[in-house]
Design a protein around this motif. Structure first.
Motif, PDB file in Angstrom:
ATOM      1  N   TRP A 108      46.342  -7.399   0.684  1.00 21.78           N
ATOM      2  CA  TRP A 108      46.441  -5.951   0.881  1.00 21.78           C
ATOM      3  C   TRP A 108      45.282  -5.230   0.226  1.00 21.78           C
ATOM      4  O   TRP A 108      44.860  -5.676  -0.854  1.00 21.78           O
ATOM      5  CB  TRP A 108      47.780  -5.494   0.256  1.00 21.78           C
ATOM      6  CG  TRP A 108      48.134  -4.075   0.494  1.00 21.78           C
ATOM      7  CD1 TRP A 108      48.552  -3.500   1.666  1.00 21.78           C
ATOM      8  CD2 TRP A 108      48.095  -3.025  -0.473  1.00 21.78           C
ATOM      9  NE1 TRP A 108      48.783  -2.171   1.473  1.00 21.78           N
ATOM     10  CE2 TRP A 108      48.502  -1.845   0.178  1.00 21.78           C
ATOM     11  CE3 TRP A 108      47.734  -2.962  -1.827  1.00 21.78           C
ATOM     12  CZ2 TRP A 108      48.567  -0.610  -0.479  1.00 21.78           C
ATOM     13  CZ3 TRP A 108      47.801  -1.747  -2.483  1.00 21.78           C
ATOM     14  CH2 TRP A 108      48.219  -0.584  -1.805  1.00 21.78           C
ATOM     15  N   PRO A 109      44.692  -4.157   0.756  1.00 22.85           N
ATOM     16  CA  PRO A 109      45.181  -3.422   1.908  1.00 22.85           C
ATOM     17  C   PRO A 109      45.076  -4.243   3.204  1.00 22.85           C
ATOM     18  O   PRO A 109      44.279  -5.165   3.297  1.00 22.85           O
ATOM     19  CB  PRO A 109      44.255  -2.201   1.967  1.00 22.85           C
ATOM     20  CG  PRO A 109      42.999  -2.621   1.266  1.00 22.85           C
ATOM     21  CD  PRO A 109      43.442  -3.576   0.218  1.00 22.85           C
ATOM     22  N   SER A 129      47.124  -7.593  -3.932  1.00 20.58           N
ATOM     23  CA  SER A 129      45.983  -6.660  -3.818  1.00 20.58           C
ATOM     24  C   SER A 129      44.648  -7.392  -3.926  1.00 20.58           C
ATOM     25  O   SER A 129      44.467  -8.246  -4.797  1.00 20.58           O
ATOM     26  CB  SER A 129      46.024  -5.640  -4.953  1.00 20.58           C
ATOM     27  OG  SER A 129      47.118  -4.814  -4.793  1.00 20.58           O
ATOM     28  N   TRP A 135      36.500  -6.616  -3.426  1.00 17.87           N
ATOM     29  CA  TRP A 135      37.476  -6.874  -2.365  1.00 17.87           C
ATOM     30  C   TRP A 135      37.746  -8.364  -2.174  1.00 17.87           C
ATOM     31  O   TRP A 135      38.062  -8.809  -1.073  1.00 17.87           O
ATOM     32  CB  TRP A 135      37.045  -6.237  -1.038  1.00 17.87           C
ATOM     33  CG  TRP A 135      36.790  -4.767  -1.133  1.00 17.87           C
ATOM     34  CD1 TRP A 135      35.623  -4.130  -0.826  1.00 17.87           C
ATOM     35  CD2 TRP A 135      37.710  -3.726  -1.541  1.00 17.87           C
ATOM     36  NE1 TRP A 135      35.751  -2.771  -1.035  1.00 17.87           N
ATOM     37  CE2 TRP A 135      37.020  -2.495  -1.478  1.00 17.87           C
ATOM     38  CE3 TRP A 135      39.047  -3.728  -1.967  1.00 17.87           C
ATOM     39  CZ2 TRP A 135      37.611  -1.287  -1.808  1.00 17.87           C
ATOM     40  CZ3 TRP A 135      39.638  -2.514  -2.308  1.00 17.87           C
ATOM     41  CH2 TRP A 135      38.924  -1.320  -2.215  1.00 17.87           C
ATOM     42  N   TYR A 340      46.988   3.075   0.750  1.00 16.24           N
ATOM     43  CA  TYR A 340      46.183   2.628  -0.388  1.00 16.24           C
ATOM     44  C   TYR A 340      45.806   3.838  -1.238  1.00 16.24           C
ATOM     45  O   TYR A 340      45.386   4.860  -0.699  1.00 16.24           O
ATOM     46  CB  TYR A 340      44.919   1.929   0.145  1.00 16.24           C
ATOM     47  CG  TYR A 340      44.223   1.094  -0.892  1.00 16.24           C
ATOM     48  CD1 TYR A 340      44.705  -0.159  -1.234  1.00 16.24           C
ATOM     49  CD2 TYR A 340      43.074   1.562  -1.532  1.00 16.24           C
ATOM     50  CE1 TYR A 340      44.073  -0.935  -2.195  1.00 16.24           C
ATOM     51  CE2 TYR A 340      42.439   0.784  -2.490  1.00 16.24           C
ATOM     52  CZ  TYR A 340      42.935  -0.455  -2.819  1.00 16.24           C
ATOM     53  OH  TYR A 340      42.305  -1.212  -3.764  1.00 16.24           O
TER      54      TYR A 340
END
Ligand SMILES: Cc1ncc(COP(=O)(O)O)c(C=O)c1O
Length: 368
Positions: A108-109, A129, A135, A340
């Motif tokens: 996630w996102p 997450s 990321w 988010y």
């Protein structure tokens, strides 16, 4: 079935065809019909000209499935089932894998259907997450989230909205975790073939019968309007469940869409080169834009795919985005649409007209 609104899609429903500059589209510049037909080989042109507009084979046109299978190293047409876009594939896969009380682990996102369909079935969902610094996905956190009733791990690489790419080593670990727990690895690969700054990742479906790959004509192939997607897997039992669920949704594909998808896949060298040229040109524009506007935005350069997730600095992104679209006709997609927190927003760089929208965004950000 009770299911929460798909926030991103509701936002697009409101603005996509009303705003002049779509700066958050995830697809590559769509082909025009005549441009695509010009790429047809003799066989597919003949199929197009003589096409009968009846029902089609439920699993998908065999030659189309053959062409899709050639995107994988170990699979044949038998391992591919086509759907109405990737979205139908998501819906059906979740229903095939999950029952009330089951558990899913989702990076996630994420594109909302990747966890919302599971919730609507009554499954418990653990969202893992991504690290907002780069990321990346913490595979140890995925392993720690596994339970005896976990049926599926869901990842998306190249990733929307961040443009991150999973490493081959992490993908191998995810496959092992799924195998160890008797779960499936659901690998959403709809942005595959758009690896502009990362090594291409092997398709998960090639790694194990416990992993399956979701693909689509919408992104790298510039053909979202065809609504042709697929799931590739060597798990025969899973394929049987997917096939019987499709009887209750689209039943079969649109006949013209199947032939147009066949044309594009057979001409994929040209099609993908066009997409990468658009993306690389737009990334240059974005690099220059964010270099000029460093005090207003933070830009974590995406590595793969056609979207990225920059951050607006010093103000809230929701009112900013709202005013931007109302005053300047420029659409960006605030992080809140992914559920988010914070002031990130999705930007898309697959469309040809990016420059004009960016100019307006720059002017507006300087004044706002
Ligand atoms: C990560 C992801 N998965 C699935 C989909 C659904 O693809 P399609 O709209 O082509 O069905 C999208 C669409 O944006 C997406 O971003």
């Amino acid at each position: 079935m009770r299911i929460a609104d798909f926030e991103l899609e509701r936002y697009f429903a409101q603005w996509e065809f009303a705003a002049r500059h779509i700066l958050c589209a995830s697809d590559v510049e769509p082909y025009q019909l005549d441009e695509l037909l010009a790429l047809a080989d003799d066989d597919s042109r003949h199929r197009w000209d003589t096409l009968r507009l009846g029902y089609t084979e439920s699993l998908g046109l065999p030659v189309l499935r053959e062409e899709i299978a050639s995107l994988y190293h170990t699979l044949s047409a038998d391992h591919v089932i086509t759907f109405a876009g990737a979205e139908e594939g998501v819906f059906i896969a979740m229903h095939a894998l999950l029952q009330p009380g089951d558990h899913a682990v989702v990076a996630w996102p994420a594109y909302q259907s990747l966890y919302e369909v599971a919730r609507s079935i009554g499954a418990d969902v653990t969202l893992v997450s991504l690290d907002p610094r780069n990321w990346s996905l913490d595979v140890d956190a995925v392993a720690a989230a596994m339970r005896p009733n976990t049926r599926v791990i869901v990842v998306n690489s190249p990733h929307s909205p961040t443009g991150a790419q999973i490493s081959a080593a992490d993908q191998a670990r995810l496959v092992s975790i799924a195998e160890l727990h008797g779960a499936h690895l659901f690998s959403d690969e709809v942005y595959r073939f758009l690896e502009h700054d990362a090594p291409p990742l092997a398709a998960a479906a090639d790694a194990s019968p416990r992993a399956f790959s979701l693909g689509v004509m919408s992104k790298a192939f510039g053909l979202a309007g065809l609504r042709i997607g697929w799931i590739a897997t060597s798990d025969a039992a899973l394929r049987a469940r997917l096939a019987s669920l499709k009887d209750y949704t689209s039943l079969c594909n649109s006949a013209p869409s199947e032939i147009l998808a066949l044309i594009a896949l057979r001409a994929r060298r040209v099609v993908l080169a066009r997409s990468m040229e658009i993306i690389r040109g737009n990334l240059q524009l974005l690099d220059a834009f964010f270099a000029r506007n460093g005090e207003r935005f933070r830009w974590a350069r995406p590595r793969a795919g056609s979207v990225g997730f920059p951050e607006l600095l010093g103000r809230e992104v929701d009112p900013f985005a709202d005013e931007l679209v109302r005053r300047e006709g420029v659409l960006i997609l605030p992080a809140s649409r992914f559920g988010y927190p914070g002031n990130h927003f999705r930007i898309g760089f697959g469309r040809r007209n990016l420059g004009a929208g960016l100019e307006r965004l720059e002017r507006f950000a300087a004044l706002a």
